[in-house]
Motif scaffolding. Structure first.
Motif, PDB file in Angstrom:
ATOM      1  N   PRO A 263     -91.927 -22.475   0.145  1.00 21.08           N
ATOM      2  CA  PRO A 263     -92.263 -23.522   1.124  1.00 21.08           C
ATOM      3  C   PRO A 263     -91.883 -24.923   0.681  1.00 21.08           C
ATOM      4  CG  PRO A 263     -94.244 -22.611   0.068  1.00 21.08           C
ATOM      5  CD  PRO A 263     -93.112 -21.727  -0.302  1.00 21.08           C
ATOM      6  N   THR A 264     -91.968 -25.203  -0.629  1.00 21.70           N
ATOM      7  CA  THR A 264     -91.619 -26.540  -1.105  1.00 21.70           C
ATOM      8  C   THR A 264     -90.147 -26.840  -0.871  1.00 21.70           C
ATOM      9  OG1 THR A 264     -93.367 -26.489  -2.781  1.00 21.70           O
ATOM     10  CG2 THR A 264     -91.552 -28.052  -3.115  1.00 21.70           C
ATOM     11  N   TRP A 265     -89.286 -25.886  -1.208  1.00 20.16           N
ATOM     12  CA  TRP A 265     -87.855 -26.113  -1.058  1.00 20.16           C
ATOM     13  C   TRP A 265     -87.441 -26.114   0.405  1.00 20.16           C
ATOM     14  CZ3 TRP A 265     -85.495 -28.268  -4.826  1.00 20.16           C
ATOM     15  CH2 TRP A 265     -85.937 -28.044  -6.146  1.00 20.16           C
ATOM     16  N   ARG A 266     -88.094 -25.286   1.236  1.00 20.08           N
ATOM     17  CA  ARG A 266     -87.808 -25.323   2.673  1.00 20.08           C
ATOM     18  C   ARG A 266     -88.156 -26.696   3.243  1.00 20.08           C
ATOM     19  NH1 ARG A 266     -87.707 -20.726   5.767  1.00 20.08           N
ATOM     20  NH2 ARG A 266     -89.289 -21.530   7.193  1.00 20.08           N
ATOM     21  N   ALA A 267     -89.291 -27.230   2.821  1.00 20.25           N
ATOM     22  CA  ALA A 267     -89.696 -28.557   3.291  1.00 20.25           C
ATOM     23  C   ALA A 267     -88.712 -29.631   2.831  1.00 20.25           C
ATOM     24  CB  ALA A 267     -91.102 -28.871   2.791  1.00 20.25           C
ATOM     25  N   ARG A 268     -88.236 -29.512   1.607  1.00 18.82           N
ATOM     26  CA  ARG A 268     -87.278 -30.491   1.094  1.00 18.82           C
ATOM     27  C   ARG A 268     -85.976 -30.450   1.887  1.00 18.82           C
ATOM     28  NH1 ARG A 268     -87.605 -30.448  -5.559  1.00 18.82           N
ATOM     29  NH2 ARG A 268     -89.802 -31.038  -5.729  1.00 18.82           N
ATOM     30  N   ARG A 269     -85.532 -29.248   2.234  1.00 16.46           N
ATOM     31  CA  ARG A 269     -84.295 -29.129   2.998  1.00 16.46           C
ATOM     32  C   ARG A 269     -84.428 -29.835   4.352  1.00 16.46           C
ATOM     33  NH1 ARG A 269     -83.770 -23.908   0.276  1.00 16.46           N
ATOM     34  NH2 ARG A 269     -85.007 -22.815   1.837  1.00 16.46           N
ATOM     35  N   TRP A 270     -85.531 -29.585   5.027  1.00 14.78           N
ATOM     36  CA  TRP A 270     -85.718 -30.209   6.336  1.00 14.78           C
ATOM     37  C   TRP A 270     -85.915 -31.709   6.217  1.00 14.78           C
ATOM     38  CZ3 TRP A 270     -84.415 -29.034  10.986  1.00 14.78           C
ATOM     39  CH2 TRP A 270     -84.200 -27.693  11.310  1.00 14.78           C
ATOM     40  N   ALA A 271     -86.621 -32.151   5.201  1.00 11.13           N
ATOM     41  CA  ALA A 271     -86.839 -33.585   5.023  1.00 11.13           C
ATOM     42  C   ALA A 271     -85.513 -34.316   4.824  1.00 11.13           C
ATOM     43  CB  ALA A 271     -87.773 -33.831   3.852  1.00 11.13           C
ATOM     44  N   ARG A 272     -84.648 -33.749   4.031  1.00  7.07           N
ATOM     45  CA  ARG A 272     -83.358 -34.391   3.781  1.00  7.07           C
ATOM     46  C   ARG A 272     -82.480 -34.348   5.027  1.00  7.07           C
ATOM     47  NH1 ARG A 272     -80.835 -33.469  -2.073  1.00  7.07           N
ATOM     48  NH2 ARG A 272     -79.799 -35.363  -1.354  1.00  7.07           N
ATOM     49  N   PHE A 273     -82.548 -33.241   5.755  1.00  8.40           N
ATOM     50  CA  PHE A 273     -81.773 -33.133   6.985  1.00  8.40           C
ATOM     51  C   PHE A 273     -82.213 -34.196   7.988  1.00  8.40           C
ATOM     52  CE2 PHE A 273     -81.363 -30.992  11.244  1.00  8.40           C
ATOM     53  CZ  PHE A 273     -80.003 -31.247  11.375  1.00  8.40           C
ATOM     54  N   ILE A 274     -83.515 -34.325   8.180  1.00 11.86           N
ATOM     55  CA  ILE A 274     -84.028 -35.309   9.136  1.00 11.86           C
ATOM     56  C   ILE A 274     -83.679 -36.726   8.691  1.00 11.86           C
ATOM     57  CG2 ILE A 274     -86.144 -36.266  10.123  1.00 11.86           C
ATOM     58  CD1 ILE A 274     -87.313 -33.403   9.949  1.00 11.86           C
ATOM     59  N   GLY A 275     -83.812 -36.980   7.391  1.00  3.41           N
ATOM     60  CA  GLY A 275     -83.495 -38.305   6.885  1.00  3.41           C
ATOM     61  C   GLY A 275     -82.045 -38.674   7.109  1.00  3.41           C
ATOM     62  N   ARG A 276     -81.145 -37.759   6.835  1.00  9.60           N
ATOM     63  CA  ARG A 276     -79.720 -38.061   7.014  1.00  9.60           C
ATOM     64  C   ARG A 276     -79.344 -38.122   8.489  1.00  9.60           C
ATOM     65  NH1 ARG A 276     -75.909 -36.474   2.079  1.00  9.60           N
ATOM     66  NH2 ARG A 276     -77.300 -37.186   0.447  1.00  9.60           N
ATOM     67  N   LEU A 277     -80.003 -37.292   9.293  1.00  8.98           N
ATOM     68  CA  LEU A 277     -79.742 -37.354  10.715  1.00  8.98           C
ATOM     69  C   LEU A 277     -80.152 -38.713  11.277  1.00  8.98           C
ATOM     70  CD1 LEU A 277     -78.868 -35.894  13.296  1.00  8.98           C
ATOM     71  CD2 LEU A 277     -81.213 -35.073  13.541  1.00  8.98           C
ATOM     72  N   ALA A 278     -81.306 -39.223  10.836  1.00  4.17           N
ATOM     73  CA  ALA A 278     -81.765 -40.532  11.291  1.00  4.17           C
ATOM     74  C   ALA A 278     -80.799 -41.630  10.861  1.00  4.17           C
ATOM     75  CB  ALA A 278     -83.164 -40.807  10.736  1.00  4.17           C
ATOM     76  N   GLN A 279     -80.313 -41.548   9.615  1.00  4.25           N
ATOM     77  CA  GLN A 279     -79.344 -42.534   9.146  1.00  4.25           C
ATOM     78  C   GLN A 279     -78.067 -42.475   9.971  1.00  4.25           C
ATOM     79  OE1 GLN A 279     -78.710 -41.804   4.996  1.00  4.25           O
ATOM     80  NE2 GLN A 279     -80.799 -42.336   4.398  1.00  4.25           N
ATOM     81  N   GLY A 280     -77.643 -41.262  10.254  1.00  5.81           N
ATOM     82  CA  GLY A 280     -76.420 -41.098  11.038  1.00  5.81           C
ATOM     83  C   GLY A 280     -76.556 -41.633  12.450  1.00  5.81           C
TER      84      GLY A 280
END
Length: 398
Positions: free
Chosen positions: A354-371
């Motif tokens: 669960p920790t790594w799944r959460a990290r993957r989504w957090a980074r995806f959302i963060g980069r999507l917002a930046q984009g």
């Protein structure tokens, strides 16, 4: 018998860089390598970021970077959508071109002997190197830069401890567009859809007029997937990266597909008088994490700019001197960072906790917002209005 201050064994990136730096500093050195021209090899194929900073400290950056191709911008994508476009300083270059460009910068004062070393003996004073033709070299210091080669290790009592066998596998190949002159992006990094695909990422970047691809996966070498990839690489890539065609249009793989597994290992019993190990001869890195060239340039820069000039100022080459290099805080920090990044990327790519799944989504959302913020005025870029549905296994976002 030849006499010199430094005998460099191995003419890959580490050895050639060391020879060029020492020669330019006026330090007597001899480079020993069996290849008159370094042959093609699937290793580092681009430079960027902190690697460029360290390369500049060697004094060899200008000529080296002239042999590369800078991308200028990279698109990052997943689920068939561009997540962001950002400036990039990645310089693409084939490894043999990189090494041979570095070799071309070695001054004529450094003699290069195209042969093999068959025997070495070390001491607190001078070191002995015996070549395949029987000639002997007496040097104050041996720089062992023979990469993954296991030769000479038993003569020096060096051990090799594998930390992670087949930690990652790199696939290298060229990609060409179908029914169009070029691909629509300067460079592309595409993240996989599922962690079960055991893939870190696909990166496409220019080298000259060619679009080069490096694909990083975490699979054992007996996995049937490698055979499937060789037989039909385009279909295999589309299956792992749905929507890839949205980024590339029609494409095909051209030329040979090279596959290189990488073990993580460390050398043991390396603190010895008269000899110092650099680059992969000391410890390997993970190609997927992209830190190998950082380690090489850091090792050689610290050794040739700092330690060797200091060591040669006084007699002898005992272990007290050698320890200064291995305990150098810049080197140790780089080594620790490289190892940590290798394990972090692997877990971020394939760990389903669960920790790594959460990290993957957090980074995806963060980069999507930046984009979305950076590209909102670029209508040609497809940004999804909402996040795609999360599946049972999620791939890496980085």
């Amino acid at each position: 018998m030849r006499y010199t201050d430094i005998a460099i064994i191995g003419g890959g990136l580490a050895g050639s860089t060391a020879a060029a730096m020492l020669g330019r500093a006026g330090i007597p050195a001899i480079l020993i390598d069996p290849h008159t021209t370094y042959p093609p090899d699937l290793r580092c194929e681009k430079l960027g970021g902190t690697q460029l900073e360290t390369l500049r400290k060697t004094g060899l950056a200008d000529e080296t970077l002239r042999a590369t191709t800078i991308d200028g911008e990279v698109w990052e994508a997943r689920f068939g959508y561009v997540v962001t476009k950002k400036p990039s300083d990645q310089h693409g270059v084939m490894y043999d071109t990189l090494v041979n460009t570095m070799r071309a910068q070695i001054p004529s004062s450094v003699e290069t002997l195209y042969t093999k070393v068959v025997e070495v003996a070390t001491s607190d004073e001078r070191q002995r190197v015996v070549l395949a033709d029987g000639e002997t070299i007496s040097a104050r210091l041996i720089v062992l830069a023979n990469g993954l080669s296991i030769s000479l290790r038993h003569l020096l009592g060096l051990g090799r401890r594998i930390i992670s066998e087949c930690h990652s596998v790199t696939l290298g190949f060229d990609v060409v567009p179908v029914d169009r002159p070029t691909l629509p992006f300067p460079a592309l990094t595409y993240w996989p859809k599922r962690s079960t695909d055991r893939m870190a990422y696909l990166t496409l970047f220019p080298i000259g007029n060619t679009m080069r691809a490096n694909m990083m996966v975490y699979r054992p070498m007996d996995d049937i997937w490698f055979r499937e990839f060789r037989e039909n690489p385009e279909a295999t890539m589309r299956a792992m990266m749905p929507g890839l065609d949205r980024m590339t249009g029609g494409f095909k793989v051209s030329g040979p597909i090279k596959i290189r597994p990488a073990d993580l290992y460390v050398t043991e019993n390396y603190r010895q008088a008269g000899v110092v190990l650099v680059g992969d001869a000391f410890a390997t890195s993970c190609p997927a994490a992209g830190t190998g060239t950082d380690k090489v340039f850091t090792d050689v820069e610290r050794l040739c700019n700092v330690h060797i000039p200091n060591w040669l100022a006084t007699e002898g080459m005992d272990r007290i001197k050698i320890d200064m290099f291995y305990d150098d805080p810049v080197k140790t920090e780089c080594d620790a960072w490289s190892t940590a990044k290798a394990w972090h990327l692997r877990s971020l790519s394939i760990d389903n906790g669960p920790t790594w799944r959460a990290r993957r989504w957090a980074r995806f959302i963060g980069r999507l917002a930046q984009g979305m913020m950076g590209l909102k005025n670029k209508p040609e870029t497809r940004i999804p209005a909402s996040l795609p549905r999360q599946e049972s296994h999620e791939g890496r976002i980085a």
